[in-house]
Write a protein that holds these residues in place. Sequence first.
Motif, PDB file in Angstrom:
ATOM      1  N   MET A 237     -21.369 -50.804 -17.143  1.00  0.00           N
ATOM      2  CA  MET A 237     -21.287 -50.200 -15.820  1.00  0.00           C
ATOM      3  C   MET A 237     -20.688 -51.202 -14.832  1.00  0.00           C
ATOM      4  SD  MET A 237     -24.358 -48.415 -13.661  1.00  0.00           S
ATOM      5  CE  MET A 237     -25.162 -48.056 -15.219  1.00  0.00           C
ATOM      6  N   ILE A 238     -19.868 -50.719 -13.934  1.00  0.00           N
ATOM      7  CA  ILE A 238     -19.200 -51.595 -12.987  1.00  0.00           C
ATOM      8  C   ILE A 238     -20.221 -52.202 -12.025  1.00  0.00           C
ATOM      9  CG2 ILE A 238     -17.432 -51.716 -11.189  1.00  0.00           C
ATOM     10  CD1 ILE A 238     -16.122 -49.284 -12.543  1.00  0.00           C
TER      11      ILE A 238
ATOM     12  N   THR B 246     -27.800 -45.376 -15.804  1.00  0.00           N
ATOM     13  CA  THR B 246     -27.515 -46.073 -17.057  1.00  0.00           C
ATOM     14  C   THR B 246     -26.389 -45.375 -17.796  1.00  0.00           C
ATOM     15  OG1 THR B 246     -28.537 -47.002 -19.049  1.00  0.00           O
ATOM     16  CG2 THR B 246     -29.187 -44.781 -18.440  1.00  0.00           C
ATOM     17  N   ASP B 247     -26.002 -45.950 -18.940  1.00  0.00           N
ATOM     18  CA  ASP B 247     -25.012 -45.321 -19.794  1.00  0.00           C
ATOM     19  C   ASP B 247     -25.507 -43.951 -20.266  1.00  0.00           C
ATOM     20  OD1 ASP B 247     -23.445 -47.631 -19.657  1.00  0.00           O
ATOM     21  OD2 ASP B 247     -24.442 -48.518 -21.394  1.00  0.00           O
TER      22      ASP B 247
ATOM     23  N   LEU C 284     -38.198 -45.531 -23.526  1.00  0.00           N
ATOM     24  CA  LEU C 284     -38.044 -45.004 -22.168  1.00  0.00           C
ATOM     25  C   LEU C 284     -36.664 -45.305 -21.600  1.00  0.00           C
ATOM     26  CD1 LEU C 284     -41.556 -46.147 -20.932  1.00  0.00           C
ATOM     27  CD2 LEU C 284     -40.879 -43.782 -21.344  1.00  0.00           C
ATOM     28  N   VAL C 285     -36.197 -46.530 -21.814  1.00  0.00           N
ATOM     29  CA  VAL C 285     -34.876 -46.965 -21.348  1.00  0.00           C
ATOM     30  C   VAL C 285     -34.211 -47.687 -22.514  1.00  0.00           C
ATOM     31  CG1 VAL C 285     -33.582 -48.252 -19.628  1.00  0.00           C
ATOM     32  CG2 VAL C 285     -35.765 -47.219 -19.002  1.00  0.00           C
TER      33      VAL C 285
ATOM     34  N   VAL D 160     -29.155 -49.861 -13.723  1.00  0.00           N
ATOM     35  CA  VAL D 160     -29.286 -50.254 -12.321  1.00  0.00           C
ATOM     36  C   VAL D 160     -30.395 -49.425 -11.695  1.00  0.00           C
ATOM     37  CG1 VAL D 160     -28.166 -50.319 -10.052  1.00  0.00           C
ATOM     38  CG2 VAL D 160     -26.860 -50.906 -12.113  1.00  0.00           C
ATOM     39  N   PHE D 161     -31.223 -50.069 -10.896  1.00  0.00           N
ATOM     40  CA  PHE D 161     -32.329 -49.405 -10.199  1.00  0.00           C
ATOM     41  C   PHE D 161     -32.201 -49.705  -8.714  1.00  0.00           C
ATOM     42  CE2 PHE D 161     -36.499 -49.564  -8.196  1.00  0.00           C
ATOM     43  CZ  PHE D 161     -37.142 -48.425  -8.659  1.00  0.00           C
ATOM     44  N   ALA D 162     -32.351 -48.676  -7.890  1.00  0.00           N
ATOM     45  CA  ALA D 162     -32.327 -48.864  -6.430  1.00  0.00           C
ATOM     46  C   ALA D 162     -33.430 -48.030  -5.798  1.00  0.00           C
ATOM     47  CB  ALA D 162     -30.974 -48.465  -5.847  1.00  0.00           C
TER      48      ALA D 162
END
Length: 321
Positions: free
Chosen positions: A1-2, A107-108, A260-261, A267-269
Amino acid sequence: MIRELAMEFARVTEAAAIASARWMGRGEKEKADDAAVVAMRSVFSTVQIDGTVVIGEGEMDEAPMLYIGERVGAGVDPKVDIAVDPVEGTNNVSRGLNNAIAVVAVTDTGGFLHAPDMYMDKIAVGPKAKGKIHLDAPVISNLKVVAEVNDKDIEDLTVVILNRPRHEKIIKEVRAAGARIKLIQDGDVAPAVAAAMAGTGVDMLLGIGGAPEGVLAAAALKCLGGEMQARLWPEDDEDIKRAQKLGIGDINRLLTMDDLVKTDDVVFAATGITDGDLVQGVRFFGNGARTHTVVMRAVTGTVRFIDAIHKLDKKPFTYRR
């Protein structure tokens, strides 16, 4: 991811938080949620991604929710999966209580467990306790481990638990062990994440909350090096069918972080709507607003806190809905 997209996702959660915060304490949780959804969807449309919502607020016929299967972004590569909760803790916003956040994880494609809208039993801890706790272990055993790795007495630990009748047994066991408890009414994503961040005053999250929220929290814990273990907690046959429809065959299986992941490219925001363990809430002044956001990337382990001031007369109309 960019890498540069991380800031774009912060813009998305900032928009949702500002829109929702206007409804704080007004007893209108649906309006607070709707305002956040409209703002989030609007800003998402400007982000250079081809995104699909895989953890959302409902199905397609429940619009204006950001529904499971909805396409977001400008429709260009990269293709990504989105987990989203425009207002995590709607009751907290409507009552003016702590720990309401606007949250997004990205995520992907195929990187998130497609968790059904049902309950999930969870334990969340920080990096030092990773690999040393277990969801099925006695409460006292997990408390001893967390205390030892953090060089604390059990009496100095703080455990966050949703204040629900179903948690009476856990609460009694934690109290019998001598640990401190912070009971919360709603919104267990922020305290789960806080359990993995030094200085928040939270050492562990225990108990049964929402499954979609479990995946969102796991995304942040993946970035922080913490750990969550979980198990779906169906209330009836419909819950089981819902899980099976999303490809979860064994409803009783212990779910690890990698379930789960499934990737480190996440990325988390999260932006605070009201004050909480993780971030501060929105402050309004004149025609402006101040937000506090945390953004994380698992690939690098970087955690950024963004303290932003917004001039609302220069923002899209969705901020003022």
